[in-house]
Design a protein around this motif. Structure first.
Motif, mmCIF file in Angstrom:
data_model
loop_
_atom_site.group_PDB
_atom_site.id
_atom_site.type_symbol
_atom_site.label_atom_id
_atom_site.label_comp_id
_atom_site.label_asym_id
_atom_site.label_seq_id
_atom_site.Cartn_x
_atom_site.Cartn_y
_atom_site.Cartn_z
ATOM 1 N N LEU A 1 -4.662 5.286 -47.122
ATOM 2 C CA LEU A 1 -3.934 6.542 -47.338
ATOM 3 C C LEU A 1 -3.932 7.407 -46.077
ATOM 4 O O LEU A 1 -3.009 8.187 -45.862
ATOM 5 C CB LEU A 1 -4.550 7.319 -48.504
ATOM 6 N N ASP A 2 -4.994 7.278 -45.269
ATOM 7 C CA ASP A 2 -5.074 8.038 -44.020
ATOM 8 C C ASP A 2 -4.346 7.344 -42.868
ATOM 9 O O ASP A 2 -4.373 7.821 -41.745
ATOM 10 C CB ASP A 2 -6.539 8.261 -43.631
ATOM 11 N N GLY A 3 -3.754 6.194 -43.126
ATOM 12 C CA GLY A 3 -3.009 5.478 -42.094
ATOM 13 C C GLY A 3 -3.856 4.517 -41.288
ATOM 14 O O GLY A 3 -3.417 4.000 -40.267
ATOM 15 N N ILE A 4 -5.072 4.252 -41.730
ATOM 16 C CA ILE A 4 -5.953 3.303 -41.040
ATOM 17 C C ILE A 4 -6.002 2.038 -41.881
ATOM 18 O O ILE A 4 -6.396 2.066 -43.038
ATOM 19 C CB ILE A 4 -7.376 3.891 -40.881
ATOM 20 N N HIS A 5 -5.597 0.920 -41.284
ATOM 21 C CA HIS A 5 -5.562 -0.331 -42.035
ATOM 22 C C HIS A 5 -6.746 -1.208 -41.628
ATOM 23 O O HIS A 5 -6.814 -1.704 -40.507
ATOM 24 C CB HIS A 5 -4.246 -1.071 -41.785
ATOM 25 N N VAL A 6 -7.704 -1.354 -42.535
ATOM 26 C CA VAL A 6 -8.839 -2.255 -42.348
ATOM 27 C C VAL A 6 -8.954 -3.118 -43.590
ATOM 28 O O VAL A 6 -8.530 -2.735 -44.684
ATOM 29 C CB VAL A 6 -10.172 -1.495 -42.116
ATOM 30 N N SER A 7 -9.534 -4.294 -43.409
ATOM 31 C CA SER A 7 -9.694 -5.188 -44.550
ATOM 32 C C SER A 7 -11.056 -4.954 -45.199
ATOM 33 O O SER A 7 -11.953 -4.356 -44.601
ATOM 34 C CB SER A 7 -9.562 -6.644 -44.095
ATOM 35 N N GLN A 8 -11.196 -5.470 -46.399
ATOM 36 C CA GLN A 8 -12.457 -5.317 -47.125
ATOM 37 C C GLN A 8 -13.591 -6.067 -46.425
ATOM 38 O O GLN A 8 -14.705 -5.544 -46.343
ATOM 39 C CB GLN A 8 -12.270 -5.792 -48.571
ATOM 40 N N PRO A 9 -13.349 -7.271 -45.862
ATOM 41 C CA PRO A 9 -14.436 -7.914 -45.114
ATOM 42 C C PRO A 9 -14.894 -7.105 -43.887
ATOM 43 O O PRO A 9 -16.067 -7.159 -43.510
ATOM 44 C CB PRO A 9 -13.840 -9.255 -44.685
ATOM 45 N N THR A 10 -13.975 -6.357 -43.286
ATOM 46 C CA THR A 10 -14.359 -5.508 -42.157
ATOM 47 C C THR A 10 -15.333 -4.429 -42.622
ATOM 48 O O THR A 10 -16.337 -4.153 -41.959
ATOM 49 C CB THR A 10 -13.114 -4.852 -41.529
#
Length: 136
Positions: free
Chosen positions: A33-42
């Motif tokens: 929602l804040d525009g930061i795309h990270v994966s769950q494993p990260t």
């Protein structure tokens, strides 16, 4: 092929959300929602890295629900069923604040036999005497 490193700002944000008690999947959604795309494993890797790289005091502790079959609960259930007229499993479960299936499993695992308690009318002492006299 080297992996993409996340910035210290993103890692700090993940650590902050972990300390607040958010789950990993919820952290991914909040950051999205804040525009930061990270994966769950990260997020998982960042959480695991806390204990390895820094001292263990700063490690985030994840609490799980306490198991209901503790030795003290097992002892209480056995004390309740090891009498002449034991209460029902439902009554034991309600009294100890555990589920009826947990009571059933404790009874099975401790070597007792499971029996259904028959519902019968309660006899007074005078009824017992009358039945004894009339039976002959």
């Amino acid at each position: 092929m080297p992996r993409n490193k996340i910035s210290d700002i993103v890692e700090g944000r993940i650590l902050q959300l972990l300390r607040w008690g958010y789950s990993q999947s919820l952290i991914v959604n909040i950051l999205k929602l804040d525009g930061i795309h990270v994966s769950q494993p990260t997020v998982s890797n960042v959480k695991q890295k806390i204990g390895r790289q820094r001292n263990s005091e700063s490690k985030i502790k994840i609490f799980r629900k306490k198991p209901s079959q503790t030795p003290s609960i097992i002892k209480k259930v056995i004390e309740k069923i090891d009498v002449k007229e034991p209460p029902t499993q439902r009554a034991i479960a309600k009294d100890l604040h555990i589920s009826q299936s947990t009571v059933s499993n404790i009874i099975k695992n401790s070597g007792f036999t499971l029996r259904k308690k028959q519902k019968v009318q309660k006899l007074t002492s005078s009824n017992v005497m009358k039945r004894g006299q009339r039976s002959f």
